[in-house]
Scaffold this motif. Structure first.
Motif, PDB file in Angstrom:
ATOM      1  N   ASN A  23      37.516  57.611  73.693  1.00 26.11           N
ATOM      2  CA  ASN A  23      38.446  57.635  72.731  1.00 26.11           C
ATOM      3  C   ASN A  23      38.473  58.771  71.892  1.00 26.11           C
ATOM      4  O   ASN A  23      38.703  59.179  70.750  1.00 26.11           O
ATOM      5  N   THR A  64      53.966  56.486  78.003  1.00 24.48           N
ATOM      6  CA  THR A  64      54.210  55.646  79.152  1.00 24.48           C
ATOM      7  C   THR A  64      55.238  54.343  79.032  1.00 24.48           C
ATOM      8  O   THR A  64      55.680  54.167  77.568  1.00 24.48           O
ATOM      9  N   GLU A 113      52.188  53.468  75.707  1.00 25.24           N
ATOM     10  CA  GLU A 113      50.674  53.878  75.616  1.00 25.24           C
ATOM     11  C   GLU A 113      50.875  55.583  75.555  1.00 25.24           C
ATOM     12  O   GLU A 113      51.857  56.036  76.143  1.00 25.24           O
ATOM     13  N   ARG A 114      50.091  56.215  74.925  1.00 27.77           N
ATOM     14  CA  ARG A 114      49.954  57.731  74.989  1.00 27.77           C
ATOM     15  C   ARG A 114      48.933  58.175  75.978  1.00 27.77           C
ATOM     16  O   ARG A 114      47.646  57.701  75.435  1.00 27.77           O
ATOM     17  N   ARG A 115      48.925  58.916  77.009  1.00 24.32           N
ATOM     18  CA  ARG A 115      48.096  59.450  77.709  1.00 24.32           C
ATOM     19  C   ARG A 115      48.134  60.955  77.628  1.00 24.32           C
ATOM     20  O   ARG A 115      49.459  61.605  77.735  1.00 24.32           O
ATOM     21  N   GLN A 117      43.647  63.100  83.221  1.00 27.40           N
ATOM     22  CA  GLN A 117      44.384  62.211  82.142  1.00 27.40           C
ATOM     23  C   GLN A 117      43.581  61.209  81.526  1.00 27.40           C
ATOM     24  O   GLN A 117      42.687  60.560  82.184  1.00 27.40           O
ATOM     25  N   TRP A 118      43.786  60.964  80.250  1.00 24.36           N
ATOM     26  CA  TRP A 118      43.200  59.712  79.517  1.00 24.36           C
ATOM     27  C   TRP A 118      44.182  59.185  78.635  1.00 24.36           C
ATOM     28  O   TRP A 118      44.709  59.953  77.907  1.00 24.36           O
ATOM     29  N   SER A 119      43.670  57.921  78.266  1.00 22.82           N
ATOM     30  CA  SER A 119      44.509  57.222  76.948  1.00 22.82           C
ATOM     31  C   SER A 119      43.938  57.446  75.626  1.00 22.82           C
ATOM     32  O   SER A 119      42.962  57.869  75.390  1.00 22.82           O
TER      33      SER A 119
END
Ligand SMILES: [Zn+2]
Ligand SMILES: [Zn+2]
Length: 289
Positions: A181, A198, A202-204, A213-215
């Motif tokens: 995070n 998304t 959710e924001r990636r 890419q990651w949340s």
């Protein structure tokens, strides 16, 4: 002897097709789109000859790196062939010069550096190690290169991408990024330069260097970790396709593609260019990219 049939044109990727469509829809972006097309086509050619590296990731080491907020790709993991990298660096600089995104004097210095194997290899290695923070004890994400020509960092980011993104491809499936995070990239430690919202809201984030890419929490600033939503300014384009999140603490902003009502998936190479007018809007409000 039979005539050979003409070679069919190489299939265009969706990104290239979309960029060309964008050019007819927004002719004022033509020059930025042509620059992007040249970069995307060149990087695609390079990536086609870079092998997917075989990296046997030590899971204990990976967990300790992640717990410390450190990324996973060590410089030695990057399938970097120096002759090919030098060529890619030169071609990247040529493209940026051609589209006036690089000064002639800086171009000359960067090209000279690229020719000098004794200078280039330690410089790239050191720059990667410092800017990734992958080594314990390294100054985290220090992005200062003393005495470097302006534009060198941009050239390095673009020239390294086809090699580094292969490394991200090899590493990403081996790790669980759900617990990451941080606002910086879990693979190479660089900053996010784009995001997608998304359909599940959710924001990636997308890394500006290796495109991993990651949340990340939708209303936290990835640059300074400010999570006071009263101090995050968010605004969207009229059609609702794109959004800007700007931080009123560090004054930086991040653009996003809103996939909630979209016809297609996010395409970073296209959407970063389609949103150039949003950069202007954000800067007008006093934020920096
Ligand atoms: Zn990265
Ligand atoms: Zn911030």
């Amino acid at each position: 002897m039979q005539d050979r049939p003409p070679r069919p044109p190489r299939a265009e990727t969706r990104e290239i097709v979309e960029l060309k469509q964008l050019k007819s829809l927004q002719p004022e972006l033509a020059s930025a789109i042509d620059l992007q097309l040249a970069l995307v086509e060149m990087q695609r050619r390079v990536q086609g000859r870079v092998p997917l590296p075989r990296i046997a990731l030590d899971q204990d080491w990976a967990r300790s790196q992640q717990a410390a907020g450190r990324p996973l790709a060590r410089f030695a993991d990057i399938p970097l062939e120096w002759t090919d990298f030098r060529l890619t660096l030169r071609q990247t600089a040529d493209i940026l010069l051609r589209f006036e995104a690089l000064d002639r004097a800086d171009f000359d210095r960067i090209v000279a550096l690229g020719r000098d194997g004794n200078a280039l290899e330690p410089l790239v290695t050191q720059w990667y190690n410092d800017s990734s923070g992958v080594e314990a004890g390294a100054e985290p994400r220090s992005r200062q290169m003393a005495d470097a020509p302006a534009g060198l960092e941009q050239v390095l980011v673009l020239a390294l991408r086809p090699f580094l993104s292969r490394c991200a491809e090899a590493l990403s499936p081996q790790v669980d990024l759900a617990s990451w995070n941080y606002g910086h990239c879990p693979i190479c430690g660089w900053e996010a330069d784009f995001a997608v919202i998304t359909p599940g809201a959710e924001r990636r984030l997308f890394c500006g260097r290796c495109v991993a890419q990651w949340s990340f929490a939708p209303l936290t600033c990835p640059f300074c970790a400010n999570d006071d939503r009263a101090l995050i300014t968010s605004f969207a384009t009229r059609d609702g396709r794109y959004r800007v999140y700007a931080c009123d603490v560090c004054r930086r902003y991040l653009k996003a593609y809103d996939a909630r009502n979209a016809q297609r998936n996010v395409m970073v190479a296209v959407d970063t260019i389609a949103t150039l007018p949003l950069d202007a809007a954000a800067m007008q409000r006093g934020y920096v990219g």
